[in-house]
Structure formats: C-alpha cells, structure tokens
Write a protein that holds these residues in place. Sequence first.
Motif, PDB file in Angstrom:
ATOM      1  N   UNK A   1       0.834  -1.197   0.000  1.00  0.00           N
ATOM      2  CA  UNK A   1       0.000   0.000   0.000  1.00  0.00           C
ATOM      3  C   UNK A   1       0.871   1.249   0.000  1.00  0.00           C
ATOM      4  N   UNK A   2       0.422   2.275  -0.712  1.00  0.00           N
ATOM      5  CA  UNK A   2       1.002   3.612  -0.609  1.00  0.00           C
ATOM      6  C   UNK A   2       0.149   4.357   0.407  1.00  0.00           C
ATOM      7  N   UNK A   3       0.777   4.856   1.458  1.00  0.00           N
ATOM      8  CA  UNK A   3       0.057   5.584   2.504  1.00  0.00           C
ATOM      9  C   UNK A   3       0.610   6.999   2.547  1.00  0.00           C
ATOM     10  N   UNK A   4      -0.277   7.949   2.299  1.00  0.00           N
ATOM     11  CA  UNK A   4       0.096   9.362   2.318  1.00  0.00           C
ATOM     12  C   UNK A   4      -0.415   9.961   3.618  1.00  0.00           C
ATOM     13  N   UNK A   5       0.506  10.538   4.365  1.00  0.00           N
ATOM     14  CA  UNK A   5       0.181  11.241   5.599  1.00  0.00           C
ATOM     15  C   UNK A   5       0.330  12.736   5.337  1.00  0.00           C
ATOM     16  N   UNK A   6      -0.072  13.556   6.274  1.00  0.00           N
ATOM     17  CA  UNK A   6       0.071  15.004   6.132  1.00  0.00           C
ATOM     18  C   UNK A   6       1.539  15.400   5.972  1.00  0.00           C
ATOM     19  N   UNK A   7       2.459  14.667   6.637  1.00  0.00           N
ATOM     20  CA  UNK A   7       3.870  15.047   6.633  1.00  0.00           C
ATOM     21  C   UNK A   7       4.800  14.033   5.981  1.00  0.00           C
ATOM     22  N   UNK A   8       4.264  12.989   5.374  1.00  0.00           N
ATOM     23  CA  UNK A   8       5.128  11.955   4.797  1.00  0.00           C
ATOM     24  C   UNK A   8       4.357  11.114   3.782  1.00  0.00           C
ATOM     25  N   UNK A   9       5.096  10.627   2.812  1.00  0.00           N
ATOM     26  CA  UNK A   9       4.562   9.646   1.859  1.00  0.00           C
ATOM     27  C   UNK A   9       5.323   8.355   2.124  1.00  0.00           C
ATOM     28  N   UNK A  10       4.595   7.253   2.326  1.00  0.00           N
ATOM     29  CA  UNK A  10       5.227   5.996   2.701  1.00  0.00           C
ATOM     30  C   UNK A  10       4.702   4.834   1.879  1.00  0.00           C
ATOM     31  N   UNK A  11       5.417   3.725   1.958  1.00  0.00           N
ATOM     32  CA  UNK A  11       4.996   2.463   1.361  1.00  0.00           C
ATOM     33  C   UNK A  11       4.962   1.430   2.484  1.00  0.00           C
ATOM     34  N   UNK A  12       3.922   0.621   2.501  1.00  0.00           N
ATOM     35  CA  UNK A  12       3.737  -0.396   3.548  1.00  0.00           C
ATOM     36  C   UNK A  12       3.475  -1.750   2.916  1.00  0.00           C
TER      37      UNK A  12
ATOM     38  N   UNK B   1       3.624 -10.137   8.989  1.00  0.00           N
ATOM     39  CA  UNK B   1       4.682  -9.337   8.375  1.00  0.00           C
ATOM     40  C   UNK B   1       4.168  -7.917   8.209  1.00  0.00           C
ATOM     41  N   UNK B   2       5.004  -6.967   8.594  1.00  0.00           N
ATOM     42  CA  UNK B   2       4.630  -5.565   8.498  1.00  0.00           C
ATOM     43  C   UNK B   2       5.891  -4.756   8.286  1.00  0.00           C
ATOM     44  N   UNK B   3       5.982  -4.116   7.130  1.00  0.00           N
ATOM     45  CA  UNK B   3       7.147  -3.302   6.792  1.00  0.00           C
ATOM     46  C   UNK B   3       6.662  -1.939   6.321  1.00  0.00           C
ATOM     47  N   UNK B   4       7.495  -0.930   6.528  1.00  0.00           N
ATOM     48  CA  UNK B   4       7.205   0.359   5.907  1.00  0.00           C
ATOM     49  C   UNK B   4       8.500   1.097   5.638  1.00  0.00           C
ATOM     50  N   UNK B   5       8.414   2.032   4.725  1.00  0.00           N
ATOM     51  CA  UNK B   5       9.545   2.899   4.406  1.00  0.00           C
ATOM     52  C   UNK B   5       9.006   4.164   3.765  1.00  0.00           C
ATOM     53  N   UNK B   6       9.836   5.195   3.714  1.00  0.00           N
ATOM     54  CA  UNK B   6       9.416   6.391   2.988  1.00  0.00           C
ATOM     55  C   UNK B   6       9.234   6.058   1.507  1.00  0.00           C
ATOM     56  N   UNK B   7       8.280   6.682   0.862  1.00  0.00           N
ATOM     57  CA  UNK B   7       8.082   6.485  -0.574  1.00  0.00           C
ATOM     58  C   UNK B   7       9.241   7.127  -1.307  1.00  0.00           C
ATOM     59  N   UNK B   8       9.606   6.509  -2.418  1.00  0.00           N
ATOM     60  CA  UNK B   8      10.702   7.058  -3.209  1.00  0.00           C
ATOM     61  C   UNK B   8      10.202   8.095  -4.170  1.00  0.00           C
TER      62      UNK B   8
END
Length: 145
Positions: free
Chosen positions: A115-126, A138-145
């Motif tokens: 999933x791509x998760x967009x927050x008010x202060x960050x764009x992430x991938x989960x 399993x649960x991983x996340x990182x900043x979106x590129x």
Amino acid sequence: MKPLLIAAALLLLPAAAQAQVAAASMPNSFDAPATAARAAPVLAAAPTPANPRAEDVLREIIAGAQAGTIDYSLMSDDLAARVREQEAAIQPLIAGFGPVQAVDFVGNQNGADLFAVIFANAATQWVIGFNEADKVAALLFRPAE
C-alpha cells in the motif's frame, strides 16, 4: 534504501543486519535485484489485496501507533513481541507522519499486500502480510521514493 521492518527493529540495526532480517521475514516487495528488475516486475498487478481485510487492518495498526494504543491482538505472537520491543521508537515516528490522507492499494507479492500511505507530513509504502490464522505476520514500511 532498505525497507523498515517494524517487527525486527530495523531502525536500530546496521544495514547488513537489516538485509538479513528483512530477507528472513519476507521477500523485499519494495526493491528487486538489479538484474531481476529488468526481467520481471516486482509486484503482481492485482485489482484487490490478497487479504480483503488488509487495508482496514493496516489503517487500524497505523491509528493505534499514532495514538500509542497498538492492538497487538491483530498480530501473530512473534510480530507482536517484536513490535512491543520497538514501540518506543516506532510510535513517535509514525505519529510524526501526521494524519493519514490516503491509503492506496498498489499490488501484492507472495500473498503480502503493498500500500502507498500518504500522511500530512510523509509519503510511505507499507507491506502487510497475514498468516494462516489471519493474523498480521509481516509488516514493513519505508518512505516512498
């Protein structure tokens, strides 16, 4: 960039250990090896998540992390134990992302959903994956590129 694995404390491990833990936990759905990237797509194009509850559970875990009240009953015992070990580091990080603005399903690989998760202060991938008991394993996340 290596993905962050909530369960395995990757925020605190050296890069070599990150690769080993991530590889042992589940395939890296974010990045493909350089040679494989040209040969085949990393994610299967899928119209829906492998687990129909994936988005709802992901939203619940994120909301719990932001509020400091993670619902460990959603997770396998192993994942819950690892997240508990890292809650003090993970919770303020996720809270700092701000409110969730959008959650978009991207695809899946080996039964796990991206999933791509967009927050008010960050764009992430989960990445979220479930075991046979329908618990998050399993649960991983990182900043979106």
